[in-house]
Write a protein that holds these residues in place. Structure first.
Motif, PDB file in Angstrom:
ATOM      1  N   GLN A 195      17.153  42.676  94.146  1.00 54.03           N
ATOM      2  CA  GLN A 195      15.739  42.488  93.802  1.00 54.03           C
ATOM      3  C   GLN A 195      15.594  41.536  92.629  1.00 54.03           C
ATOM      4  OE1 GLN A 195      12.999  45.894  93.543  1.00 54.03           O
ATOM      5  NE2 GLN A 195      14.560  47.078  94.618  1.00 54.03           N
ATOM      6  N   ILE A 196      16.434  41.742  91.635  1.00 57.69           N
ATOM      7  CA  ILE A 196      16.363  40.895  90.445  1.00 57.69           C
ATOM      8  C   ILE A 196      16.793  39.472  90.774  1.00 57.69           C
ATOM      9  CG2 ILE A 196      17.413  40.472  88.194  1.00 57.69           C
ATOM     10  CD1 ILE A 196      17.351  43.479  87.708  1.00 57.69           C
ATOM     11  N   LEU A 197      17.849  39.344  91.553  1.00 58.01           N
ATOM     12  CA  LEU A 197      18.299  38.000  91.927  1.00 58.01           C
ATOM     13  C   LEU A 197      17.197  37.260  92.674  1.00 58.01           C
ATOM     14  CD1 LEU A 197      22.014  38.594  92.999  1.00 58.01           C
ATOM     15  CD2 LEU A 197      21.151  37.376  90.993  1.00 58.01           C
ATOM     16  N   ARG A 198      16.516  37.964  93.541  1.00 54.84           N
ATOM     17  CA  ARG A 198      15.437  37.333  94.298  1.00 54.84           C
ATOM     18  C   ARG A 198      14.370  36.795  93.365  1.00 54.84           C
ATOM     19  NH1 ARG A 198      13.408  41.020  99.180  1.00 54.84           N
ATOM     20  NH2 ARG A 198      11.416  40.245  98.398  1.00 54.84           N
ATOM     21  N   ILE A 199      14.044  37.580  92.374  1.00 57.34           N
ATOM     22  CA  ILE A 199      13.038  37.147  91.411  1.00 57.34           C
ATOM     23  C   ILE A 199      13.516  35.888  90.697  1.00 57.34           C
ATOM     24  CG2 ILE A 199      11.919  37.755  89.235  1.00 57.34           C
ATOM     25  CD1 ILE A 199      11.936  40.691  90.248  1.00 57.34           C
ATOM     26  N   LEU A 200      14.788  35.887  90.325  1.00 54.81           N
ATOM     27  CA  LEU A 200      15.330  34.725  89.622  1.00 54.81           C
ATOM     28  C   LEU A 200      15.403  33.489  90.528  1.00 54.81           C
ATOM     29  CD1 LEU A 200      18.147  36.263  87.399  1.00 54.81           C
ATOM     30  CD2 LEU A 200      16.034  35.150  86.657  1.00 54.81           C
ATOM     31  N   TRP A 201      15.753  33.712  91.788  1.00 56.26           N
ATOM     32  CA  TRP A 201      15.816  32.577  92.709  1.00 56.26           C
ATOM     33  C   TRP A 201      14.430  31.955  92.854  1.00 56.26           C
ATOM     34  CZ3 TRP A 201      18.947  36.142  96.394  1.00 56.26           C
ATOM     35  CH2 TRP A 201      20.312  36.058  96.083  1.00 56.26           C
ATOM     36  N   GLU A 202      13.441  32.799  92.787  1.00 57.60           N
ATOM     37  CA  GLU A 202      12.090  32.308  92.982  1.00 57.60           C
ATOM     38  C   GLU A 202      11.522  31.663  91.726  1.00 57.60           C
ATOM     39  OE1 GLU A 202       7.829  34.191  94.223  1.00 57.60           O
ATOM     40  OE2 GLU A 202       9.625  35.242  94.922  1.00 57.60           O
ATOM     41  N   LEU A 203      11.727  32.334  90.616  1.00 62.20           N
ATOM     42  CA  LEU A 203      11.140  31.846  89.367  1.00 62.20           C
ATOM     43  C   LEU A 203      11.976  30.781  88.690  1.00 62.20           C
ATOM     44  CD1 LEU A 203       9.917  35.099  87.542  1.00 62.20           C
ATOM     45  CD2 LEU A 203       8.611  33.528  88.985  1.00 62.20           C
ATOM     46  N   HIS A 262      16.120  35.316  75.080  1.00 58.32           N
ATOM     47  CA  HIS A 262      17.201  34.867  75.956  1.00 58.32           C
ATOM     48  C   HIS A 262      16.681  34.509  77.346  1.00 58.32           C
ATOM     49  CE1 HIS A 262      20.120  37.532  73.394  1.00 58.32           C
ATOM     50  NE2 HIS A 262      19.613  36.521  72.732  1.00 58.32           N
ATOM     51  N   ILE A 263      17.282  33.470  77.902  1.00 68.09           N
ATOM     52  CA  ILE A 263      16.876  33.048  79.241  1.00 68.09           C
ATOM     53  C   ILE A 263      17.965  33.382  80.260  1.00 68.09           C
ATOM     54  CG2 ILE A 263      16.279  31.072  80.684  1.00 68.09           C
ATOM     55  CD1 ILE A 263      14.189  31.711  78.632  1.00 68.09           C
ATOM     56  N   TYR A 264      17.568  34.088  81.279  1.00 65.41           N
ATOM     57  CA  TYR A 264      18.518  34.481  82.319  1.00 65.41           C
ATOM     58  C   TYR A 264      18.399  33.572  83.535  1.00 65.41           C
ATOM     59  CZ  TYR A 264      19.577  38.875  79.928  1.00 65.41           C
ATOM     60  OH  TYR A 264      20.003  39.812  79.028  1.00 65.41           O
ATOM     61  N   ARG A 265      19.548  33.351  84.180  1.00 71.64           N
ATOM     62  CA  ARG A 265      19.530  32.614  85.441  1.00 71.64           C
ATOM     63  C   ARG A 265      20.606  33.172  86.358  1.00 71.64           C
ATOM     64  NH1 ARG A 265      23.786  28.992  84.606  1.00 71.64           N
ATOM     65  NH2 ARG A 265      24.363  28.948  82.400  1.00 71.64           N
ATOM     66  N   PRO A 266      20.385  33.039  87.663  1.00 69.63           N
ATOM     67  CA  PRO A 266      21.363  33.566  88.624  1.00 69.63           C
ATOM     68  C   PRO A 266      22.671  32.803  88.523  1.00 69.63           C
ATOM     69  CG  PRO A 266      19.627  32.321  89.735  1.00 69.63           C
ATOM     70  CD  PRO A 266      19.220  32.432  88.314  1.00 69.63           C
TER      71      PRO A 266
END
Lengths: 127, 127
Positions: free
Chosen positions: B15-23, B68-72
């Motif tokens: 779920q979190i990865l999906r959000i990151l892929w999108e945003l 902090h900035i997160y990315r997949p």
DNA sequence: TGATAATAGCGAACCTGTTCGCTGCGTCAA
DNA sequence: TTGACGCAGCGAACAGGTTCGCTATTATCA
């Protein structure tokens, strides 16, 4: 907010289903033999997993037979499709084609198989 | 014999990865907004999950940025492929074609998409 | 018949994944 | 300074999934 139980067969459940798909209806003993060979599972564990799966409706059993005979409630194809649909939904938000391309591009397929896919494509388009 | 931890991203992780892929790269706050909207998650939970995922290598983060900035760590395509391979292995014991047929036959695809598949098939055969 | 083995079932321990409360730190404005 | 607020981290509680020990019941056979 608690999490909801997974609707998908779990890891061990899949392992057991695979054994059943391969062997066909079998007594616990047979299933256990395979499972033990694969990962050293204790007999009690095998029995327990089967009882859990029975309750979940993943397998059915004939209790008249002695010992009881277990069989998968759904075919491999049916189960695989469900799991695939779920994967598509979770990762690709419903776009199956993206995933098909992925699968194809990472496979060494025989000419016969490729033709089969082509035939299916034609069929889909014709419709 | 204890069981081994799953090598696959778990439910919430996907779920979190999906959000990151999108945003794209995002601060916790943004990720959390989505997650909360989707399932009422507490902020602490989001932070925790991200820290777990960071440790597992599923996401990376820029700690210089504030916040902090997160990315997949991996693209959607790459992750999807891994999960698909795993599914194929677990259910079909490595026969990807079976699954491709499943996916295709359960999809309503546009002509454009079908052509794309054909092109890929030709390419595979030519090689 | 009594010992031995195979079959089933159950509950509790244990592990992983998930959730959240509580704490600490830095920033900003009154 | 102090109080309010956003950000980050940590440990403990919890839930679902998995494992197995222990017990009961039913064959098997010397």
């Amino acid at each position: 907010m608690p999490r909801s139980p997974s609707s998908q067969p779990t890891e061990v459940e899949i392992q057991i289903l695979r054994i059943l798909w391969e062997l066909g209806p079998s007594p616990v003993r047979e299933i256990h033999k395979r499972l033990e060979a694969a990962k050293g599972t204790n007999y009690s564990t095998t029995v327990k997993m089967l009882s859990v799966m029975l309750q979940k409706g993943l397998v059915k059993r004939d209790e008249d037979a002695q010992p009881h005979i277990y069989r998968p409630a759904a075919s491999r194809a049916r189960t695989g499709k469900k799991m695939l649909d779920d994967l598509i939904e979770r990762v690709y938000e419903g776009s199956a084609m993206s995933l098909v391309l992925q699968a194809l591009s990472s496979t060494r397929a025989s000419k016969k198989e490729l033709d089969e896919v082509r035939r299916l494509l034609d069929q889909m388009e014709g419709k």
